[in-house]
Design an enzyme around this catalytic site. Sequence first.
Site, PDB file in Angstrom:
ATOM      1  N   ARG A 172     -33.150   9.555  -8.380  1.00 42.26           N
ATOM      2  CA  ARG A 172     -32.334   9.062  -9.500  1.00 42.26           C
ATOM      3  C   ARG A 172     -32.289   7.536  -9.445  1.00 42.26           C
ATOM      4  NH1 ARG A 172     -27.116   9.024  -8.960  1.00 42.26           N
ATOM      5  NH2 ARG A 172     -27.004  11.121  -8.071  1.00 42.26           N
ATOM      6  N   TYR A 197     -30.696   2.872 -37.412  1.00 44.54           N
ATOM      7  CA  TYR A 197     -31.027   4.228 -36.994  1.00 44.54           C
ATOM      8  C   TYR A 197     -29.756   5.094 -36.979  1.00 44.54           C
ATOM      9  CZ  TYR A 197     -32.552   8.058 -34.046  1.00 44.54           C
ATOM     10  OH  TYR A 197     -32.821   9.299 -33.553  1.00 44.54           O
ATOM     11  N   ASP A 210     -32.671  -3.734 -31.023  1.00 42.84           N
ATOM     12  CA  ASP A 210     -33.474  -2.507 -31.036  1.00 42.84           C
ATOM     13  C   ASP A 210     -34.828  -2.886 -31.635  1.00 42.84           C
ATOM     14  OD1 ASP A 210     -34.734  -0.122 -31.683  1.00 42.84           O
ATOM     15  OD2 ASP A 210     -32.896   0.910 -32.285  1.00 42.84           O
ATOM     16  N   LYS A 246     -41.456   6.236 -29.547  1.00 44.49           N
ATOM     17  CA  LYS A 246     -42.184   5.906 -30.770  1.00 44.49           C
ATOM     18  C   LYS A 246     -43.510   5.204 -30.432  1.00 44.49           C
ATOM     19  CE  LYS A 246     -38.423   7.700 -32.348  1.00 44.49           C
ATOM     20  NZ  LYS A 246     -37.239   6.943 -32.730  1.00 44.49           N
TER      21      LYS A 246
HETATM   22  C1  LIG Z   1     -35.822   7.028 -32.550  1.00 46.35           C
HETATM   23  C2  LIG Z   1     -35.021   5.801 -32.566  1.00 46.35           C
HETATM   24  C3  LIG Z   1     -33.952   5.624 -31.677  1.00 46.35           C
HETATM   25  C4  LIG Z   1     -33.507   6.692 -30.708  1.00 46.35           C
HETATM   26  O1  LIG Z   1     -34.457   6.952 -29.733  1.00 46.35           O
HETATM   27  P1  LIG Z   1     -34.685   8.401 -29.029  1.00 46.35           P
HETATM   28  O2  LIG Z   1     -35.840   8.148 -28.155  1.00 46.35           O
HETATM   29  O3  LIG Z   1     -34.944   9.374 -30.147  1.00 46.35           O
HETATM   30  O4  LIG Z   1     -33.428   8.729 -28.317  1.00 46.35           O
HETATM   31  C5  LIG Z   1     -33.280   4.422 -31.720  1.00 46.35           C
HETATM   32  N1  LIG Z   1     -33.626   3.449 -32.598  1.00 46.35           N
HETATM   33  C6  LIG Z   1     -34.640   3.584 -33.459  1.00 46.35           C
HETATM   34  C7  LIG Z   1     -34.979   2.470 -34.402  1.00 46.35           C
HETATM   35  C8  LIG Z   1     -35.374   4.766 -33.484  1.00 46.35           C
HETATM   36  O5  LIG Z   1     -36.367   4.915 -34.365  1.00 46.35           O
END
Ligand SMILES: *Cc1c(COP(=O)(O)O)cnc(C)c1O
Length: 379
Positions: A46, A98, A170, A195
């Site tokens: 962990r 998001y 983000d 992504k």
């Molecule tokens: C998908 C996404 C998230 C969340 O990420 P996960 O890997 O699905 O938990 C946060 N911000 C953006 C812009 C996203 O496209």
Amino acid sequence: MRDATKYIHAGVEPDPSTGAIMTPIFQTSTYVQSAPGKNKGYEYARSQNPTRSALERALAVIEQGKHALSFSSGVAATDAVIKLLKPGDEVITANDMYGGTYRLFTKIYAKFGIQFHFLNTQDASLVEKAITKNTKLIWLETPTNPLMNITDIQAIASIAKKHGILVCVDNTFASPYLQNPITLGADIVMHSVTKYLAGHSDVIQGALIMNDDSLREELYFIQKSCGAIPGPQDCFLVLRGIKTLHVRMQRHCENGEKIARFLRNHSKVSKVFWPGFEDHPNHDIAKKQMKAFGSMLSFELVDDSPENTTRFLSSTSIFALAESLGGVESLVNHPASMTHASIPREERIKNGLRDGLIRLSIGIEDADDLMEDLNNAIG
Ligand SMILES: *Cc1c(COP(=O)(O)O)cnc(C)c1O
């Protein structure tokens, strides 16, 4: 090291025990100690895992930060940042972001006494006006999901710096290939690694990247204490994905531009949201802070009735109707009923996210096939 070389070599070295060129998947929960407290830098998985460490080193290099931490999902990474705060603290954040981040803020953290102010972060003066003595964090997303709005990271970061407020960006939609918020003054970069970084729609993972040593220590303490870490197999897959990030992104961006222009010239499409258009309201800022404009775009049909929108969404054959984005294959999504269903309708519409909005994640297939597919589905 220049960019293309970095994506291949950052953070990884041949395995010292065997020479394996690829970082092994250290599928282990614990590490043998020769005497109590005497170990090889690894105690319990962990806290530390060599596959994860290699990935974290790679992420730091490609995002131009000093440190990176990996999490079991993008929202787990966001969750770790909010855990830096305490009751009474205030966060300024975008009104177009998001849906899962909005849900985490409003449904989980608001009840612990953290206050979130949602506003248009494209207007730096609005952000400055909303700052109080309790403001501890500005959370940005740019380009935004799904309206492709652009916030000037450098402008917001310089305001935040004056007030001693952390800025977290983000950077999921841009990926480290297109934009590096730390070089623009951000303190923390968050990624849904799921992504573009992983890139093949086969992993859920998140990451935080930062420069400051003590911020790294605080966030590492949260990572270890709360335990939302990714498994070694997933880290291996992301290390593999990163090796082709630059090549994939080049094609993503080429295809994104072709399709944005194709849709804009289509008589049955009323509006296309893509920051690469010269008349996009923040095109100049996008041009300044991004290497290219990405392969995420949204559009509205002239006939945006629920019937016609649903008919379109069920009629594509290459574009798959699915949540998520950033993979090699093209996806189509209906934010109002899918990714952004957790945002109340009035709130959504007020911020410009209409019921008929359709979002595309343009993959790296042949652009002509993609355009034919869209043309057939538009009908
Ligand atoms: C998908 C996404 C998230 C969340 O990420 P996960 O890997 O699905 O938990 C946060 N911000 C953006 C812009 C996203 O496209």
